[in-house]
Structure formats: C-alpha cells, structure tokens
Design a protein around this motif. Structure first.
Motif, short mmCIF file in Angstrom:
data_model
loop_
_atom_site.label_atom_id
_atom_site.label_comp_id
_atom_site.label_asym_id
_atom_site.label_seq_id
_atom_site.Cartn_x
_atom_site.Cartn_y
_atom_site.Cartn_z
N LEU A 217 0.90 -1.21 -0.05
CA LEU A 217 -0.10 0.00 0.10
C LEU A 217 0.84 1.28 0.07
O LEU A 217 0.32 2.38 -0.80
CB LEU A 217 -0.91 0.12 1.09
CG LEU A 217 -2.01 -0.93 1.07
CD1 LEU A 217 -2.82 -1.15 2.70
CD2 LEU A 217 -2.97 -0.41 -0.03
N LEU A 220 2.37 1.73 -3.56
CA LEU A 220 0.95 2.37 -4.47
C LEU A 220 0.72 3.78 -4.04
O LEU A 220 0.64 4.42 -5.20
CB LEU A 220 -0.04 1.26 -4.13
CG LEU A 220 -1.47 1.45 -5.06
CD1 LEU A 220 -1.10 1.68 -6.60
CD2 LEU A 220 -2.54 0.41 -4.85
N ALA A 221 0.52 3.99 -3.06
CA ALA A 221 0.17 5.60 -2.55
C ALA A 221 1.45 6.40 -2.94
O ALA A 221 1.31 7.47 -3.51
CB ALA A 221 -0.02 5.81 -1.06
N GLN A 224 1.15 7.12 -6.39
CA GLN A 224 0.01 8.01 -6.85
C GLN A 224 0.18 9.15 -6.57
O GLN A 224 -0.56 10.23 -7.02
CB GLN A 224 -1.09 7.38 -6.29
CG GLN A 224 -1.75 6.24 -6.78
CD GLN A 224 -3.04 5.90 -6.08
OE1 GLN A 224 -4.17 6.18 -6.43
NE2 GLN A 224 -2.72 4.99 -4.63
N GLU A 226 0.56 10.79 -3.46
CA GLU A 226 0.02 10.91 -2.06
C GLU A 226 1.10 11.28 -1.24
O GLU A 226 1.77 10.73 -0.71
CB GLU A 226 -0.72 9.61 -1.61
CG GLU A 226 -1.94 9.35 -2.49
CD GLU A 226 -3.12 10.49 -2.35
OE1 GLU A 226 -3.28 11.37 -1.42
OE2 GLU A 226 -3.88 10.69 -3.51
N CYS A 229 3.32 10.25 1.82
CA CYS A 229 3.59 8.97 1.76
C CYS A 229 5.12 8.79 0.79
O CYS A 229 5.52 9.59 0.07
CB CYS A 229 2.71 8.08 0.70
SG CYS A 229 1.14 8.12 1.43
N SER A 242 -5.52 4.82 -2.19
CA SER A 242 -5.21 3.41 -2.65
C SER A 242 -6.32 2.55 -2.92
O SER A 242 -6.56 1.91 -3.83
CB SER A 242 -3.97 2.67 -2.19
OG SER A 242 -2.89 3.30 -2.21
N LEU A 246 -8.09 0.49 -5.94
CA LEU A 246 -8.08 -0.98 -6.08
C LEU A 246 -9.85 -1.32 -6.01
O LEU A 246 -9.93 -2.16 -6.89
CB LEU A 246 -7.66 -1.39 -4.76
CG LEU A 246 -6.27 -1.36 -4.60
CD1 LEU A 246 -5.81 -1.71 -2.90
CD2 LEU A 246 -5.44 -2.37 -5.45
N ARG A 254 -4.91 -5.96 -11.10
CA ARG A 254 -4.24 -5.12 -10.02
C ARG A 254 -2.88 -5.45 -9.72
O ARG A 254 -2.05 -4.45 -9.36
CB ARG A 254 -5.30 -5.41 -8.68
CG ARG A 254 -6.42 -5.01 -8.55
CD ARG A 254 -7.06 -5.19 -7.21
NE ARG A 254 -8.51 -5.07 -6.81
CZ ARG A 254 -9.22 -5.93 -6.16
NH1 ARG A 254 -8.70 -6.62 -5.36
NH2 ARG A 254 -10.43 -5.25 -6.16
N LEU A 257 -0.54 -2.67 -11.24
CA LEU A 257 -0.37 -1.42 -10.54
C LEU A 257 1.05 -1.52 -9.60
O LEU A 257 1.60 -2.40 -9.22
CB LEU A 257 -1.32 -1.37 -9.19
CG LEU A 257 -2.90 -1.06 -9.85
CD1 LEU A 257 -3.65 -1.19 -8.66
CD2 LEU A 257 -2.88 0.01 -10.67
N SER A 268 -5.74 -7.70 -2.06
CA SER A 268 -5.38 -6.25 -1.79
C SER A 268 -6.47 -5.30 -1.51
O SER A 268 -6.18 -4.39 -0.60
CB SER A 268 -4.54 -5.96 -3.38
OG SER A 268 -5.23 -5.68 -4.20
N ALA A 272 -6.49 -3.15 1.91
CA ALA A 272 -6.65 -1.70 1.96
C ALA A 272 -7.88 -1.36 3.14
O ALA A 272 -7.38 -0.40 3.99
CB ALA A 272 -6.87 -1.15 0.94
#
Length: 307
Positions: A217, A220-221, A224, A226, A229, A242, A246, A254, A257, A268, A272
């Motif tokens: 996570l 992934l964040a 993106q 974010e 993060c 995230s 998802l 997924r 990603l 996933s 989350a």
C-alpha cells in the motif's frame, strides 16, 4: 559466528531464512534465503480445511526448502501461519507433512505472533524506551502490540486478516457495489470498536507497520503522488486513495499497479480496507513501514539478540 534458521510456511510461500549477527553490528546478515511459492488460499474448502492438493503442495515446499540447507535441518524452527493454524484439519496437515518430510511444523498463537512482531520492530527501530505501537496485517489475523521496552505491554490478535475478509465479504476480491464496501467498512470498524484497550500513539512515540499489505500500500500510494507517502511511510489518506483505486479495478489487473504483486492482488482490496479501519481504530494518521515482523522476531530470539 552463531546462526539461526526459521522456516515460515504461509499462505503464499514457504520461506527458509538462515541469518547470523556479525559481531558489533545491529542488523541481521542473511546467510541463506530460499522461497517456494504457494497459493494455499486457492486450496481451502469453504470451512477453511486445506484440501489434498494444498497438503501435497506444502509437503513439496517444505521438502524443497529444507533440502536447500541440509546442514541446518536439525536447528530450523519451522512454523505455520494462520492458513494452517486455523484449518479444521490442522492436526492432520501437520502430521502428514511431518511423515513425508521429517519436519514438524509448529503453530504460534496470534498473541505470540503479535509479541514477536513487536520484538522485531523494537530491535529494528533501535534500542530505545520511546513508546512503540506496531500494526501487522496477516492473511488470517491482524496483530497489534505496544510498549516502551523490549517486550510489549499489550498485545491483540483479531481474526480480521486479508484472506479472512476476502473469503467472507469480498468473494473473488471485488466489491459488488459501493454498498458492499460500506458493509465491509462497517464490519471492520465495529469489530475493532468492540476490542477493549486498543493502544494509540503516545507522545514522543513511533508507529510501525509490518506485513506485505502495508508495504504494498505504501508503494502504491507513493506512486500515486499522495503526500506525505513514500516507500517507507504511509498515511491514512494514502491508504484511502489506494483503496479507491483498488475498488475500481478488476482484481485480475491489480497486479499491474505499482507495488501490488500478482499473487496478492485478489486480497489487496481487503488489505486496504483493513489498513484503513486499523489505523482509524488506533488513531494512527501515518505509519512507518517496518520490514521485520514475526519471522525476524523468532530469528532474533534464537540468536539471543533481544536481551
């Protein structure tokens, strides 16, 4: 130089790890790491029993990993996580694996897993008396531990893991509607609210998050964009961003990603949702990603490095 060896049999893999601690150093030096992939979540009956294919796949994985380091076999601490621990046919599974491989898997209670995760996180963070809160999301359970010393003051283990929530609430890994997402959120928040004495961050303390779920996570964040993060820090807003991504994506895609591995893609979304509910319940607005957990706690204790 003293070595320690642990065989960790989980839902997604059997991993043999042999480490040593160099003199005068704080970290662990890996001597051997041998992993065999498993997909035990696909080999569970509706009641959680491990089917024949699953038992045979574990037998093969245990035999292969132990053969990777024959000299250490008698000193390996071999244990199984919740996918076997909580199976109704656990005793049969363990007996058959022992008969076929000569290795008897042990099972650790969830509260012991929480304690070991704390021991590992405390050592990883450095010897300090600062308050520490450790959050860990497994397949079958979540673990929470807190304290100010090398041993935790409080430990919790709850049956709210990513595999558990996926099987019970998100078949196939997807939510059928926004209403279904709300139902899962409500279930998780209610379950956590009913658990007395959940710890919260203390002034001057640290919040560490262990497990592949938190690690993926965070990646992934970060991908993106974010803030704040990073690959080593995850905020609650990053989890929620995230989660939204998802939820809108077919589980089969997924794995494309950033940070989401193919073999964990189905679980996933549940991961989350659990991370969101857990951070909310413990009032953690952000967590630092800790690469050490139960396995490293066992290795440290077998090395005698926690005293």
């Amino acid at each position: 130089m003293r070595q320690a060896a642990v065989l960790d049999v989980g839902c997604h893999s059997a991993l043999l790890t042999v480490v040593r601690r160099p003199h005068g150093q704080a970290g662990l030096e890996t001597v051997l790491s041998h992993k065999v992939r498993l997909s035990l979540h696909q080999m569970l009956a509706p009641d959680g029993q491990l089917d024949e294919q699953g038992i045979r796949s574990v037998q093969q994985a245990v035999a292969e990993t132990m053969d990777a380091n024959p000299a250490a076999q008698s000193r390996v601490f071999a244990f199984a996580t919740s996918v076997i621990r909580d199976a109704p046919n656990r005793d049969e599974v363990i007996a058959r694996i022992a008969g076929a491989t000569g290795t008897r898997l042990r099972v650790l209670p969830g509260r012991e897993e929480a304690r070991l995760a704390y021991v590992a996180a405390r050592q990883w963070a450095g010897h300090t008396s600062d308050p520490l809160l450790v959050l860990d999301i497994g397949g079958g359970t979540i673990e929470i531990a807190s304290g100010t010393g090398r041993e935790p003051h409080t430990v919790h283990s709850l049956p709210l893991g990513a595999r558990t929530i996926t099987r019970r609430w998100l078949p196939g890994g997807a939510a059928s509607s926004s209403r279904q997402l709300r139902r899962v959120r409500h279930h998780l928040r209610r379950a956590l609210s009913r658990q007395p004495g959940l710890p919260t961050p203390q002034p001057g303390g640290h919040v560490l998050a262990s497990s592949k779920t938190f690690t993926q996570l965070a990646r992934l964040a970060f991908a993106q964009g974010e803030p704040p993060c990073s690959r080593s820090r995850l905020s609650l807003t990053g989890v929620q961003a995230s989660l939204a991504l998802l939820a809108d994506m077919d589980p089969a895609h997924r794995g494309e990603l950033p940070g989401i591995s193919t073999h964990r893609a189905e679980q996933s979304l549940a991961g989350a949702l659990i991370a969101e509910a857990l951070m909310e319940a413990c009032e953690a607005t952000s967590v630092e990603i800790c690469p050490w957990s139960t396995r490293e706690g066992l290795l440290l204790e077998r090395l005698g490095s926690t005293h």
